[in-house]
Motif scaffolding. Structure first.
Motif, short mmCIF file in Angstrom:
data_model
loop_
_atom_site.label_atom_id
_atom_site.label_comp_id
_atom_site.label_asym_id
_atom_site.label_seq_id
_atom_site.Cartn_x
_atom_site.Cartn_y
_atom_site.Cartn_z
N GLU A 15 0.85 -1.19 0.00
CA GLU A 15 0.00 0.00 0.00
C GLU A 15 0.88 1.23 0.00
O GLU A 15 1.76 1.37 0.85
CB GLU A 15 -0.91 0.01 1.22
CG GLU A 15 -1.90 1.16 1.19
CD GLU A 15 -2.90 1.09 2.33
OE1 GLU A 15 -2.81 1.96 3.22
OE2 GLU A 15 -3.73 0.16 2.31
N SER A 16 0.66 2.10 -0.96
CA SER A 16 1.44 3.33 -1.08
C SER A 16 0.55 4.54 -0.83
O SER A 16 -0.58 4.60 -1.33
CB SER A 16 2.05 3.44 -2.48
OG SER A 16 2.96 2.39 -2.71
N THR A 17 1.06 5.48 -0.06
CA THR A 17 0.38 6.75 0.16
C THR A 17 1.31 7.84 -0.34
O THR A 17 2.49 7.85 0.00
CB THR A 17 0.05 6.94 1.65
OG1 THR A 17 -0.76 5.84 2.07
CG2 THR A 17 -0.68 8.25 1.89
N TYR A 18 0.77 8.76 -1.14
CA TYR A 18 1.60 9.77 -1.78
C TYR A 18 0.73 10.95 -2.19
O TYR A 18 -0.49 10.86 -2.24
CB TYR A 18 2.30 9.18 -3.02
CG TYR A 18 1.33 8.49 -3.96
CD1 TYR A 18 0.75 9.19 -5.01
CD2 TYR A 18 0.99 7.15 -3.77
CE1 TYR A 18 -0.16 8.57 -5.86
CE2 TYR A 18 0.09 6.52 -4.62
CZ TYR A 18 -0.48 7.24 -5.66
OH TYR A 18 -1.38 6.63 -6.50
N ARG A 19 1.38 12.05 -2.51
CA ARG A 19 0.68 13.22 -3.02
C ARG A 19 0.86 13.24 -4.54
O ARG A 19 1.98 13.13 -5.04
CB ARG A 19 1.25 14.50 -2.40
CG ARG A 19 0.46 15.75 -2.75
CD ARG A 19 1.03 16.99 -2.08
NE ARG A 19 1.20 16.84 -0.64
CZ ARG A 19 0.25 17.05 0.28
NH1 ARG A 19 -0.95 17.42 -0.10
NH2 ARG A 19 0.52 16.90 1.56
N TRP A 20 -0.25 13.36 -5.26
CA TRP A 20 -0.20 13.40 -6.72
C TRP A 20 -1.19 14.45 -7.20
O TRP A 20 -2.37 14.40 -6.86
CB TRP A 20 -0.52 12.03 -7.31
CG TRP A 20 -0.47 12.00 -8.80
CD1 TRP A 20 -1.52 11.86 -9.67
CD2 TRP A 20 0.69 12.13 -9.62
NE1 TRP A 20 -1.09 11.90 -10.97
CE2 TRP A 20 0.28 12.06 -10.98
CE3 TRP A 20 2.04 12.32 -9.36
CZ2 TRP A 20 1.16 12.15 -12.04
CZ3 TRP A 20 2.92 12.40 -10.42
CH2 TRP A 20 2.48 12.33 -11.74
N LYS B 151 -3.34 16.16 -4.52
CA LYS B 151 -4.21 15.36 -3.66
C LYS B 151 -3.42 14.23 -3.01
O LYS B 151 -2.50 13.69 -3.63
CB LYS B 151 -5.35 14.75 -4.47
CG LYS B 151 -6.29 15.76 -5.06
CD LYS B 151 -7.39 15.07 -5.84
CE LYS B 151 -8.27 16.09 -6.52
NZ LYS B 151 -9.24 15.46 -7.40
N ILE B 152 -3.79 13.87 -1.80
CA ILE B 152 -3.20 12.71 -1.15
C ILE B 152 -3.93 11.47 -1.64
O ILE B 152 -5.16 11.40 -1.59
CB ILE B 152 -3.25 12.82 0.38
CG1 ILE B 152 -2.39 14.02 0.82
CG2 ILE B 152 -2.79 11.53 1.04
CD1 ILE B 152 -2.43 14.29 2.30
N GLU B 153 -3.16 10.53 -2.15
CA GLU B 153 -3.71 9.30 -2.72
C GLU B 153 -3.20 8.10 -1.93
O GLU B 153 -2.09 8.13 -1.38
CB GLU B 153 -3.25 9.14 -4.18
CG GLU B 153 -3.58 10.30 -5.09
CD GLU B 153 -5.01 10.28 -5.58
OE1 GLU B 153 -5.68 9.22 -5.45
OE2 GLU B 153 -5.47 11.31 -6.09
N THR B 154 -3.96 7.04 -1.92
CA THR B 154 -3.54 5.75 -1.40
C THR B 154 -3.89 4.72 -2.46
O THR B 154 -5.01 4.72 -2.98
CB THR B 154 -4.23 5.41 -0.07
OG1 THR B 154 -3.89 6.42 0.89
CG2 THR B 154 -3.78 4.06 0.46
N GLN C 68 -3.01 0.50 -4.00
CA GLN C 68 -2.34 -0.80 -3.93
C GLN C 68 -1.38 -0.87 -5.12
O GLN C 68 -1.77 -0.56 -6.24
CB GLN C 68 -3.36 -1.93 -4.02
CG GLN C 68 -2.74 -3.30 -3.97
CD GLN C 68 -3.79 -4.39 -3.95
OE1 GLN C 68 -4.48 -4.54 -2.96
NE2 GLN C 68 -3.92 -5.12 -5.04
#
Length: 113
Positions: A40-45, A48-51, A53
């Motif tokens: 699971e990756s959480t990042y800003r793109w 927006k903050i995205e999560t 798989q």
């Protein structure tokens, strides 16, 4: 550039990661590519903050081959800005590093092969 590298990329699917791994091995640009996941990756793109798989591909190769490995990943990757991070291998067993040498194509100008 370090003599040996471990390169990491992440993909949206196991199929994509397996395709990149297979291409790198078939083209003799890497000795080994491990597909790990899902993670699971959480990042800003795009603000927006995205999560999401994702699947991680961990690639072992020679440092001199980094440009062709990066080009292959970019060619096959679906992401607009794929993660492609190389970490220098500071030490490794002599037998394993020799095995890497035997599995990959020699970089241009390499006199060891």
């Amino acid at each position: 550039m370090a003599e040996y590298l471990q390169i990491v990329t992440t993909t949206a699917s196991q199929e994509d990661a397996r395709g990149i791994a297979a291409a790198l091995i078939e083209r003799r640009q890497a000795a080994c590519a491990q597909v790990i996941g899902p993670i699971e990756s959480t990042y800003r793109w795009q603000g927006k903050i995205e999560t999401a798989q994702e699947w991680q591909c961990v690639i072992k190769t020679r440092g001199a081959l980094y440009p062709v490995v990066e080009a292959t990943i970019r060619e096959l990757h679906a992401y607009e800005a794929p993660e492609i991070i190389a970490t220098a291998v500071e030490a490794g067993s002599e037998a394993y590093l020799l095995w890497i040498d035997e599995q990959v194509s020699p970089p241009p100008g390499d006199v060891r092969k």
